[in-house]
Design a protein around this motif. Sequence first.
Motif, mmCIF file in Angstrom:
data_model
loop_
_atom_site.group_PDB
_atom_site.id
_atom_site.type_symbol
_atom_site.label_atom_id
_atom_site.label_comp_id
_atom_site.label_asym_id
_atom_site.label_seq_id
_atom_site.Cartn_x
_atom_site.Cartn_y
_atom_site.Cartn_z
ATOM 1 N N ILE A 110 0.869 -1.175 0.000
ATOM 2 C CA ILE A 110 0.000 0.000 0.000
ATOM 3 C C ILE A 110 0.902 1.220 0.000
ATOM 4 N N ASP A 145 -8.021 8.186 1.118
ATOM 5 C CA ASP A 145 -7.285 7.301 0.218
ATOM 6 C C ASP A 145 -6.759 6.083 0.967
ATOM 7 N N ASP A 173 -8.066 2.224 0.347
ATOM 8 C CA ASP A 173 -7.135 1.194 -0.119
ATOM 9 C C ASP A 173 -7.057 0.030 0.865
#
Length: 316
Positions: A287, A301, A305
């Motif tokens: 990530i 975000d 994710d």
Amino acid sequence: MKMKGITIIISIFLVVAILAMSGCTSPTVQPTTGPTTAKYPMSITDDKGRVVTIKKMPERIVSLSPTNTEVLFALGLGDRVVGVTDYCNYPPEALNKTKVGGITNVNVEQVAALTPDIVFAASLTKKETAERLDSMGYPVFVNDPRNLSDIDKSIMNVGRACGAEENATRLCNEINASIKAITDKTATLNDSQRPRVLMLLDTYDFYVAGSNCYGDDLIKIAGGQNVAYKLDDYKAMSKEAVIDADPDIIIMPVDQYSQADFEKLRNGTEDWMTQLSAVRNGKVYAIASDPIFRPGPRVVDAAQDMAKIIHPELFK
């Protein structure tokens, strides 16, 4: 190897990563325009418990951490930012600002040459640096969110100090709505539906996200159980403890420096790695590191994710 370990430790708090996320979905607001209700001089208590007096509307701002830089730009204050650190790489416009040194080795003379109305610092800013700038007449405000609950306060403090309180309120509302859209899907999951997750920062010092930190917040938001919950904050976890915890999913924040370390784990290149169910089952995920290490506007975000990794069936 030790140098890499030191880099990871610094990254835990303020990040020294270069990789920036593409296709970001975190909210931003328009540049501040028109009148403001802010009244100066004003006094605000910073994250060190210091009462900082701001004499006038800040028109020249220096940021001494990537997180503060991201907050300033997200509030539409980028045109007022005159100086940033070497590691302030997001948004791309920040790369064009004057550099004033690193996170712990700030060039005080360079900051002073920019004649800032306010300097936003972080916990890793050296005390003597802050004191020197204060003595030179440049107010230093330590703004250093460490977990999810700090983000609203962080954004509101910057907005209040810079006369952008309306933008700050709007940004916080948008962020909270986006986070709620995620937790609406994960809040009702029972323990058996929540995979056991380890956020592992490296495979040499074995730093992990324990309880009471931003990484732990993100695991919970995304519908996982943190297997390192017995540790507090970001701490080292022994190789043996990682093997014993045997997480269902391992998530590694990755930048250009840690990509090779991630590939080693994902491919199970060392014998101990193949003892982990996550490695054998292909459940080791990368990530982008910056949004993970910077509790700020890109929390959306990071959370999205994480959610897509932990619950792909809920987040297509």
